[in-house]
Design a protein around this motif. Structure first.
Motif, PDB file in Angstrom:
ATOM      1  N   TYR A 137       0.740  -1.426  -0.224  1.00 56.26           N
ATOM      2  CA  TYR A 137      -0.103  -0.227  -0.134  1.00 56.26           C
ATOM      3  C   TYR A 137       1.053   0.689   0.147  1.00 56.26           C
ATOM      4  CZ  TYR A 137      -3.846  -3.213   1.382  1.00 56.26           C
ATOM      5  OH  TYR A 137      -4.507  -3.999   1.580  1.00 56.26           O
ATOM      6  N   CYS A 138       0.377   2.627  -0.560  1.00 53.15           N
ATOM      7  CA  CYS A 138       0.838   3.912  -0.937  1.00 53.15           C
ATOM      8  C   CYS A 138       0.163   4.339   0.303  1.00 53.15           C
ATOM      9  CB  CYS A 138       1.343   3.905  -1.924  1.00 53.15           C
ATOM     10  SG  CYS A 138       1.172   5.737  -2.730  1.00 53.15           S
ATOM     11  N   ASN A 139       1.281   5.042   0.620  1.00 49.02           N
ATOM     12  CA  ASN A 139       0.900   5.940   1.791  1.00 49.02           C
ATOM     13  C   ASN A 139       1.335   7.667   1.581  1.00 49.02           C
ATOM     14  OD1 ASN A 139       1.236   7.318   4.237  1.00 49.02           O
ATOM     15  ND2 ASN A 139      -0.726   6.855   4.665  1.00 49.02           N
ATOM     16  N   VAL A 140       0.378   7.983   1.442  1.00 46.20           N
ATOM     17  CA  VAL A 140       1.177   9.899   1.592  1.00 46.20           C
ATOM     18  C   VAL A 140       0.518  11.118   1.933  1.00 46.20           C
ATOM     19  CG1 VAL A 140       1.566  11.792  -0.386  1.00 46.20           C
ATOM     20  CG2 VAL A 140       1.693   9.132  -1.286  1.00 46.20           C
ATOM     21  N   GLU A 141       1.735  12.170   2.792  1.00 43.60           N
ATOM     22  CA  GLU A 141       1.168  12.658   3.980  1.00 43.60           C
ATOM     23  C   GLU A 141       1.383  14.139   3.001  1.00 43.60           C
ATOM     24  OE1 GLU A 141       3.822  13.614   7.134  1.00 43.60           O
ATOM     25  OE2 GLU A 141       2.556  14.536   8.322  1.00 43.60           O
ATOM     26  N   SER A 142       0.119  14.518   2.953  1.00 44.67           N
ATOM     27  CA  SER A 142      -0.125  15.666   1.838  1.00 44.67           C
ATOM     28  C   SER A 142      -1.026  16.814   2.507  1.00 44.67           C
ATOM     29  CB  SER A 142      -0.700  15.129   1.137  1.00 44.67           C
ATOM     30  OG  SER A 142      -1.715  15.010   0.793  1.00 44.67           O
ATOM     31  N   ARG A 143      -1.082  18.237   2.117  1.00 45.63           N
ATOM     32  CA  ARG A 143      -2.354  19.186   2.079  1.00 45.63           C
ATOM     33  C   ARG A 143      -2.300  19.815   1.082  1.00 45.63           C
ATOM     34  NH1 ARG A 143      -0.106  24.677   3.535  1.00 45.63           N
ATOM     35  NH2 ARG A 143       2.253  24.534   3.023  1.00 45.63           N
ATOM     36  N   PRO A 144      -3.710  20.220   0.681  1.00 52.96           N
ATOM     37  CA  PRO A 144      -3.967  21.478   0.024  1.00 52.96           C
ATOM     38  C   PRO A 144      -3.941  22.899   0.404  1.00 52.96           C
ATOM     39  CG  PRO A 144      -6.299  20.990   2.189  1.00 52.96           C
ATOM     40  CD  PRO A 144      -4.590  19.682   2.099  1.00 52.96           C
ATOM     41  N   LEU A 145      -3.309  24.400  -0.478  1.00 53.12           N
ATOM     42  CA  LEU A 145      -3.517  25.239  -0.651  1.00 53.12           C
ATOM     43  C   LEU A 145      -4.389  25.306   0.668  1.00 53.12           C
ATOM     44  CD1 LEU A 145      -1.703  27.349  -0.759  1.00 53.12           C
ATOM     45  CD2 LEU A 145      -4.034  28.168  -2.196  1.00 53.12           C
ATOM     46  N   GLY A 146      -3.584  25.944   2.015  1.00 51.53           N
ATOM     47  CA  GLY A 146      -4.156  26.684   3.529  1.00 51.53           C
ATOM     48  C   GLY A 146      -4.821  25.484   3.810  1.00 51.53           C
ATOM     49  N   GLY A 147      -5.017  24.528   3.758  1.00 51.80           N
ATOM     50  CA  GLY A 147      -5.598  22.984   4.431  1.00 51.80           C
ATOM     51  C   GLY A 147      -4.524  22.672   5.668  1.00 51.80           C
ATOM     52  N   ASN A 148      -4.649  20.913   6.444  1.00 50.07           N
ATOM     53  CA  ASN A 148      -4.372  20.637   6.868  1.00 50.07           C
ATOM     54  C   ASN A 148      -3.849  18.950   6.391  1.00 50.07           C
ATOM     55  OD1 ASN A 148      -5.245  22.398   9.543  1.00 50.07           O
ATOM     56  ND2 ASN A 148      -7.185  21.089   9.115  1.00 50.07           N
ATOM     57  N   TRP A 149      -1.988  19.471   6.792  1.00 50.59           N
ATOM     58  CA  TRP A 149      -2.130  17.884   6.609  1.00 50.59           C
ATOM     59  C   TRP A 149      -3.133  16.355   6.899  1.00 50.59           C
ATOM     60  CZ3 TRP A 149       2.151  18.009   4.002  1.00 50.59           C
ATOM     61  CH2 TRP A 149       3.576  19.427   4.321  1.00 50.59           C
ATOM     62  N   ASN A 150      -2.543  15.778   6.607  1.00 50.11           N
ATOM     63  CA  ASN A 150      -3.197  14.043   5.860  1.00 50.11           C
ATOM     64  C   ASN A 150      -2.735  13.590   5.064  1.00 50.11           C
ATOM     65  OD1 ASN A 150      -4.733  14.066   3.909  1.00 50.11           O
ATOM     66  ND2 ASN A 150      -5.095  16.438   4.380  1.00 50.11           N
ATOM     67  N   ARG A 151      -3.265  12.371   5.777  1.00 49.55           N
ATOM     68  CA  ARG A 151      -2.266  11.062   4.722  1.00 49.55           C
ATOM     69  C   ARG A 151      -3.133  10.117   4.339  1.00 49.55           C
ATOM     70  NH1 ARG A 151       0.565   7.766   9.543  1.00 49.55           N
ATOM     71  NH2 ARG A 151       1.761   6.934   7.606  1.00 49.55           N
ATOM     72  N   SER A 152      -2.805   9.777   2.910  1.00 49.30           N
ATOM     73  CA  SER A 152      -4.034   9.015   1.802  1.00 49.30           C
ATOM     74  C   SER A 152      -3.857   7.776   2.330  1.00 49.30           C
ATOM     75  CB  SER A 152      -3.992  10.205   1.160  1.00 49.30           C
ATOM     76  OG  SER A 152      -4.611  11.406   1.246  1.00 49.30           O
ATOM     77  N   TRP A 153      -4.227   7.118   1.811  1.00 52.56           N
ATOM     78  CA  TRP A 153      -4.233   5.127   1.600  1.00 52.56           C
ATOM     79  C   TRP A 153      -4.073   4.856   0.061  1.00 52.56           C
ATOM     80  CZ3 TRP A 153      -1.167   2.427   4.638  1.00 52.56           C
ATOM     81  CH2 TRP A 153      -0.323   2.752   5.681  1.00 52.56           C
ATOM     82  N   GLY A 154      -3.544   4.275  -0.661  1.00 56.20           N
ATOM     83  CA  GLY A 154      -3.923   3.505  -2.062  1.00 56.20           C
ATOM     84  C   GLY A 154      -4.441   2.249  -2.039  1.00 56.20           C
ATOM     85  N   ARG A 155      -4.710   0.939  -2.843  1.00 55.47           N
ATOM     86  CA  ARG A 155      -6.133   0.304  -2.356  1.00 55.47           C
ATOM     87  C   ARG A 155      -5.294  -1.061  -3.012  1.00 55.47           C
ATOM     88  NH1 ARG A 155     -10.707   0.518  -6.419  1.00 55.47           N
ATOM     89  NH2 ARG A 155     -11.432  -0.850  -5.864  1.00 55.47           N
ATOM     90  N   GLY A 156      -3.189  -1.198  -2.936  1.00 56.48           N
ATOM     91  CA  GLY A 156      -2.895  -1.528  -2.604  1.00 56.48           C
ATOM     92  C   GLY A 156      -2.630  -2.190  -3.939  1.00 56.48           C
ATOM     93  N   THR A 157      -1.642  -3.152  -3.624  1.00 51.89           N
ATOM     94  CA  THR A 157      -0.846  -3.989  -5.079  1.00 51.89           C
ATOM     95  C   THR A 157      -0.351  -5.012  -4.502  1.00 51.89           C
ATOM     96  OG1 THR A 157       0.258  -4.076  -6.902  1.00 51.89           O
ATOM     97  CG2 THR A 157       0.699  -2.582  -5.488  1.00 51.89           C
ATOM     98  N   GLN A 158      -1.081  -6.868  -5.228  1.00 55.01           N
ATOM     99  CA  GLN A 158      -0.650  -7.703  -5.292  1.00 55.01           C
ATOM    100  C   GLN A 158       0.702  -7.818  -5.256  1.00 55.01           C
ATOM    101  OE1 GLN A 158      -1.810 -10.228  -2.456  1.00 55.01           O
ATOM    102  NE2 GLN A 158       0.138 -10.920  -2.782  1.00 55.01           N
ATOM    103  N   VAL A 159       1.568  -7.646  -4.674  1.00 51.78           N
ATOM    104  CA  VAL A 159       3.447  -8.790  -5.058  1.00 51.78           C
ATOM    105  C   VAL A 159       3.490 -10.060  -4.441  1.00 51.78           C
ATOM    106  CG1 VAL A 159       5.704  -8.289  -4.709  1.00 51.78           C
ATOM    107  CG2 VAL A 159       4.232  -6.356  -4.777  1.00 51.78           C
ATOM    108  N   THR A 160       3.297 -11.022  -5.258  1.00 56.31           N
ATOM    109  CA  THR A 160       3.634 -12.547  -4.876  1.00 56.31           C
ATOM    110  C   THR A 160       5.439 -13.038  -5.216  1.00 56.31           C
ATOM    111  OG1 THR A 160       1.418 -12.962  -5.099  1.00 56.31           O
ATOM    112  CG2 THR A 160       2.422 -14.834  -5.239  1.00 56.31           C
ATOM    113  N   VAL A 161       5.876 -13.468  -4.842  1.00 59.06           N
ATOM    114  CA  VAL A 161       6.908 -14.196  -4.462  1.00 59.06           C
ATOM    115  C   VAL A 161       7.118 -15.763  -4.906  1.00 59.06           C
ATOM    116  CG1 VAL A 161       8.936 -14.008  -4.395  1.00 59.06           C
ATOM    117  CG2 VAL A 161       8.110 -11.784  -3.997  1.00 59.06           C
ATOM    118  N   SER A 162       7.093 -16.117  -5.659  1.00 60.67           N
ATOM    119  CA  SER A 162       6.578 -17.973  -5.888  1.00 60.67           C
ATOM    120  C   SER A 162       7.956 -18.588  -6.814  1.00 60.67           C
ATOM    121  CB  SER A 162       5.896 -18.249  -5.637  1.00 60.67           C
ATOM    122  OG  SER A 162       5.220 -19.709  -5.560  1.00 60.67           O
ATOM    123  N   SER A 163       8.441 -19.433  -6.869  1.00 61.35           N
ATOM    124  CA  SER A 163       8.385 -20.261  -8.403  1.00 61.35           C
ATOM    125  C   SER A 163       7.621 -21.540  -8.441  1.00 61.35           C
ATOM    126  CB  SER A 163      10.133 -21.580  -7.541  1.00 61.35           C
ATOM    127  OG  SER A 163       9.446 -21.631  -7.081  1.00 61.35           O
TER     128      SER A 163
END
Length: 120
Positions: free
Chosen positions: A94-120
């Motif tokens: 999952y990606c996570n970003v801490e950002s703020r809009p112009l004149g706004g407060n900091w907040n954290r946003s999350w992505g929906r996730g991407t699957q990583v599978t390591v297997s032979s």
């Protein structure tokens, strides 16, 4: 509203590499921290790597020396280069970003996730 779009997950053999990308868009004036978390089956979500606006990075001990986080501030994008992948790296990332809009407060946003599978 901030939207995060992740890409780059997939199936890879042990020892292989993958590169994850996460592009942020929407109401963004400034971004501070950008990072990647993961959740493996049956485990808690954990921080994998993070990078702040000044460029300092932080990694989980389990990925040090194998993963590299970087960011492109002009594109509001964070990357995770994953090398020497192991089966225990299998998880939803999952990606996570801490950002703020112009004149706004900091907040954290999350992505929906991407699957990583390591297997032979």
């Amino acid at each position: 509203q901030v939207q995060l779009v992740e890409s780059g997950g997939g199936l890879v053999q042990p020892g292989g590499s993958l590169r994850l990308s996460c592009a942020a868009s929407g109401s963004i004036f400034s971004i501070n921290a950008m990072g990647w978390y993961r959740r493996a089956p049956g485990k808690e979500r954990e921080l994998v790597a993070a990078i702040i606006s000044g460029g300092s990075t932080n990694y989980a001990n389990s990925v040090k020396g194998r993963f590299t986080i970087s960011r492109d501030n002009a594109k509001n994008t964070v990357y995770l280069q994953m090398n020497s992948l192991k089966p225990e790296d299998t998880a939803v990332y999952y990606c996570n970003v801490e950002s703020r809009p112009l004149g706004g407060n900091w907040n954290r946003s999350w992505g929906r996730g991407t699957q990583v599978t390591v297997s032979s």
